[in-house]
Design an enzyme around this catalytic site. Sequence first.
Site, mmCIF file in Angstrom:
data_model
loop_
_atom_site.group_PDB
_atom_site.id
_atom_site.type_symbol
_atom_site.label_atom_id
_atom_site.label_comp_id
_atom_site.label_asym_id
_atom_site.label_seq_id
_atom_site.Cartn_x
_atom_site.Cartn_y
_atom_site.Cartn_z
ATOM 1 C CD GLU A 102 -3.192 0.630 0.333
ATOM 2 O OE1 GLU A 102 -2.659 1.514 -0.380
ATOM 3 O OE2 GLU A 102 -4.411 0.569 0.511
ATOM 4 C CG ASP A 103 -1.037 4.627 -1.719
ATOM 5 O OD1 ASP A 103 -1.738 3.985 -0.897
ATOM 6 O OD2 ASP A 103 -1.556 5.382 -2.559
ATOM 7 C CG ASP A 106 -5.964 9.281 5.409
ATOM 8 O OD1 ASP A 106 -5.488 9.815 6.411
ATOM 9 O OD2 ASP A 106 -6.777 9.851 4.656
ATOM 10 C CG PHE A 155 -4.081 15.298 0.351
ATOM 11 C CD1 PHE A 155 -4.911 14.220 0.608
ATOM 12 C CD2 PHE A 155 -3.656 15.526 -0.949
ATOM 13 C CE1 PHE A 155 -5.323 13.373 -0.424
ATOM 14 C CE2 PHE A 155 -4.066 14.696 -1.984
ATOM 15 C CZ PHE A 155 -4.898 13.617 -1.718
ATOM 16 N NE ARG A 168 -2.408 8.109 -9.902
ATOM 17 C CZ ARG A 168 -3.148 7.757 -8.848
ATOM 18 N NH1 ARG A 168 -2.561 7.374 -7.732
ATOM 19 N NH2 ARG A 168 -4.467 7.788 -8.897
HETATM 20 P P1 IMP Z 1 -8.020 5.245 3.907
HETATM 21 O O1 IMP Z 1 -9.113 4.301 3.562
HETATM 22 O O2 IMP Z 1 -8.538 6.516 4.531
HETATM 23 O O3 IMP Z 1 -6.903 4.633 4.731
HETATM 24 O O4 IMP Z 1 -7.422 5.771 2.533
HETATM 25 C C1 IMP Z 1 -6.459 5.092 1.863
HETATM 26 C C2 IMP Z 1 -6.332 5.593 0.449
HETATM 27 O O5 IMP Z 1 -6.678 6.991 0.329
HETATM 28 C C3 IMP Z 1 -4.886 5.494 0.019
HETATM 29 O O6 IMP Z 1 -4.584 4.231 -0.517
HETATM 30 C C4 IMP Z 1 -4.765 6.625 -0.976
HETATM 31 O O7 IMP Z 1 -5.173 6.173 -2.239
HETATM 32 C C5 IMP Z 1 -5.727 7.663 -0.480
HETATM 33 N N1 IMP Z 1 -5.016 8.681 0.332
HETATM 34 C C6 IMP Z 1 -5.041 8.830 1.671
HETATM 35 N N2 IMP Z 1 -4.269 9.848 2.068
HETATM 36 C C7 IMP Z 1 -3.738 10.360 0.941
HETATM 37 C C8 IMP Z 1 -2.820 11.447 0.688
HETATM 38 O O8 IMP Z 1 -2.332 12.157 1.579
HETATM 39 N N3 IMP Z 1 -2.517 11.678 -0.619
HETATM 40 C C9 IMP Z 1 -3.018 10.935 -1.645
HETATM 41 N N4 IMP Z 1 -3.854 9.902 -1.452
HETATM 42 C C10 IMP Z 1 -4.208 9.630 -0.177
HETATM 43 MG MG MG Z 2 -4.481 4.014 -2.647
#
Ligand code: IMP
Ligand code: MG
Length: 183
Positions: A102-103, A106, A155, A168
């Site tokens: 995973e990148d 959040d 962000f 990206r």
């Molecule tokens: P979560 O479900 O809130 O954990 O969101 C995860 C996904 O939201 C990540 O895999 C990203 O694709 C996107 N995301 C969350 N934070 C960021 C950020 O700071 N920049 C860009 N994409 C983000």
């Molecule tokens: Mg993602």
Amino acid sequence: MTADVPEEIESVLISEQDIAAKVSELAARVDADYAGREILLVGVLKGAVMFMADFARALHTPVSMEFMAVTSYGSSTSSSGVVRILKDLDREIADKHVLVVEDVIDSGLTLSWLLRNMRSRGPASVEVVALLRKPEAAKVNVHVRYVGFDIASDFVVGYGLDYAERYRDLPFVGLLRPEVYEA
Ligand code: IMP
Ligand code: MG
């Protein structure tokens, strides 16, 4: 080498060099933990693509690669946890040692859903490697075995991470000026 920084980027949070060093460090830990086994890397598109490419090459353990694309309903800068599969895995993962790549974690909602989905397919094991994690944003507790960097809840973009599909391709992780997504 220092990359050009577009003006929409407020500052570079993690440099290209720091990312490369962390990728090697994570790969060394994974190599040690998975000695004698094969790994199935499951990259979560599109954000994990740069990390997956570098991480796979840094590993010495034999790997195969699968990709999955999911979308979480919500605004462009936060997720809801309601996930839809845009592209599923091409193969079965039963009895494989799955490592989800995973990148960024959040809220953790996307990953929590994804882990439940992976586990329902009967793999030998499932672990997660995430380049970034935002501990203050966590809404659910998910166990992430390998974390690159814990960062603040701002962000960020670059190294796979986008805002509205842009940035990206930046080789570093940078803070996006809030004016860009508040506009
Ligand atoms: P979560 O479900 O809130 O954990 O969101 C995860 C996904 O939201 C990540 O895999 C990203 O694709 C996107 N995301 C969350 N934070 C960021 C950020 O700071 N920049 C860009 N994409 C983000
Ligand atoms: Mg993602």
